[in-house]
Design an enzyme around this catalytic site. Structure first.
Site, PDB file in Angstrom:
ATOM      1  N   LYS A   1       0.881  -1.177   0.000  1.00  0.00           N
ATOM      2  CA  LYS A   1       0.000   0.000   0.000  1.00  0.00           C
ATOM      3  C   LYS A   1       0.913   1.220   0.000  1.00  0.00           C
ATOM      4  CE  LYS A   1      -4.103   1.800   2.363  1.00  0.00           C
ATOM      5  NZ  LYS A   1      -4.930   2.025   1.180  1.00  0.00           N
TER       6      LYS A   1
HETATM    7  N1  PMP Z   1      -7.784  -1.908  -2.723  1.00  0.00           N
HETATM    8  C1  PMP Z   1      -7.240  -0.686  -2.697  1.00  0.00           C
HETATM    9  C2  PMP Z   1      -6.516  -0.203  -3.893  1.00  0.00           C
HETATM   10  C3  PMP Z   1      -7.364   0.118  -1.562  1.00  0.00           C
HETATM   11  O1  PMP Z   1      -6.825   1.337  -1.532  1.00  0.00           O
HETATM   12  C4  PMP Z   1      -8.061  -0.364  -0.449  1.00  0.00           C
HETATM   13  C5  PMP Z   1      -8.230   0.503   0.769  1.00  0.00           C
HETATM   14  N2  PMP Z   1      -7.142   0.369   1.642  1.00  0.00           N
HETATM   15  C6  PMP Z   1      -8.604  -1.651  -0.514  1.00  0.00           C
HETATM   16  C7  PMP Z   1      -8.446  -2.394  -1.665  1.00  0.00           C
HETATM   17  C8  PMP Z   1      -9.325  -2.238   0.655  1.00  0.00           C
HETATM   18  O2  PMP Z   1      -8.390  -2.540   1.667  1.00  0.00           O
HETATM   19  P1  PMP Z   1      -8.788  -2.534   3.197  1.00  0.00           P
HETATM   20  O3  PMP Z   1      -9.997  -3.356   3.318  1.00  0.00           O
HETATM   21  O4  PMP Z   1      -7.618  -3.128   3.880  1.00  0.00           O
HETATM   22  O5  PMP Z   1      -9.047  -1.116   3.577  1.00  0.00           O
END
Ligand code: PMP
Length: 306
Positions: free
Chosen positions: A159
């Site tokens: 991320k």
């Molecule tokens: N995909 C992307 C590209 C994201 O930015 C997010 C948000 N963090 C998610 C999926 C979902 O991840 P999470 O459930 O860990 O927030």
């Protein structure tokens, strides 16, 4: 643009300081080259008081994202996790969004420069990301003309700030075309994920979602939904999903920390199911939000009290 109101305190490089004082140099590596990693975490008001949802999983992913880019976060995970609690408490936040980030600071202009790594943790009040109406009756989505990065280019499993250039292209194009959110295909042409959300399809009562190899972020909400669904006897399959299944599915929804569980009522102008939140989507919302109002038992220790 409406004037933003910011919380009072932010954690920056080991101390809490006034929000306006947490600045970076314009020549910071992270700003020039996108070399930052971050998390988005929610806290909720629960009957037992405010609690952070899956803090440990998010902080682990933050350190893993940094590891992929050889960024040494100069604080132990216990310190930054405690700082997340502190940011909420000092700002009097309960229903909020937490944003820890680590970035290459000032200290070199070369791409491979070993600059200092700075860390900040902000928090602010947050309700439903796409609005309460979106949670209730869903949003419209379109398949983006932008694809996700191919494997072995920019890793989707980190991320990292730079990844969100792709997300911005997808989200902005969708909104300019009048859709609520954009869905990206992977370089294989198969379904990947939303601009900032993972994707689920319901077909004949079974939940389908693309595997992590489909250029997507391994979402913590995705994992929570898989866990909750299986715990309630719903079958979940991680599989390659061709684009046209979006048009054939009985239900489609997106999920993420910010988006929570958001139904999709139409894709590319084609109605999904009855054009509203579908029954299994509603059931999953009920299990998910039940964690926070106490009617779903937190068997996994996901809620960390402040
Ligand atoms: N995909 C992307 C590209 C994201 O930015 C997010 C948000 N963090 C998610 C999926 C979902 O991840 P999470 O459930 O860990 O927030």
């Amino acid at each position: 643009m409406a004037e933003q109101k910011y919380p009072e305190w932010i954690w920056h490089n080991g101390t809490l300081k006034p929000w306006r004082d947490a600045t970076v140099h314009v020549m910071s590596h992270g700003l020039q080259y996108g070399s930052s990693v971050f998390e988005g975490i929610r806290s909720y008001q629960t009957p037992a008081g405010a609690a952070i949802f899956r803090l440990a999983a998010h902080m682990k992913r933050l350190y893993n994202s940094a590891r992929i880019y050889d960024m040494q976060i100069p604080y132990a995970i216990e310190e930054t996790s405690a700082a997340c609690h502190e940011v909420l408490k000092r700002n009097g936040l309960e229903q909020a969004y937490l944003r820890p980030c680590a970035y290459r600071g000032l200290g070199g202009f070369g791409l491979s420069a070993d600059t200092p790594v700075d860390v900040a943790i902000a928090g602010w009040p947050m309700g439903p990301y796409l609005g309460p109406e979106a949670l209730k009756h869903g949003i419209t989505a379109c398949v983006s003309s932008w694809q996700r990065c191919a494997p072995n280019t920019i890793p989707a499993g980190a991320k990292a700030g730079g990844n969100y250039l792709s997300g911005q292209l997808i989200a902005r194009e969708a909104r300019q075309r009048g859709f609520g959110e954009g869905i990206a295909l992977a370089s294989t042409g198969l379904l990947s994920e939303g601009a900032g959300e993972n994707l689920f399809l319901v077909m004949d009562g079974v939940l389908h979602t693309a595997p992590v190899s489909a250029a997507l972020l391994n979402g913590i909400t995705r994992d929570s939904i898989i866990t909750l669904a299986r715990d309630h006897g719903v079958q979940v399959v991680e599989r390659d999903l061709p684009r046209e299944y979006l048009y054939l599915a009985d239900e489609v929804f997106m999920c993420g920390t910010a988006a929570e569980v958001t139904p999709i009522r139409a894709v590319d102008g084609k109605q999904v199911g009855a054009g509203d939140a579908g029954p299994l989507t509603r059931q999953i919302q009920d299990w998910y939000f039940g964690l926070f109002d106490g009617h779903t038992e937190d068997k996994w220790g996901w809620l960390e009290r402040l």
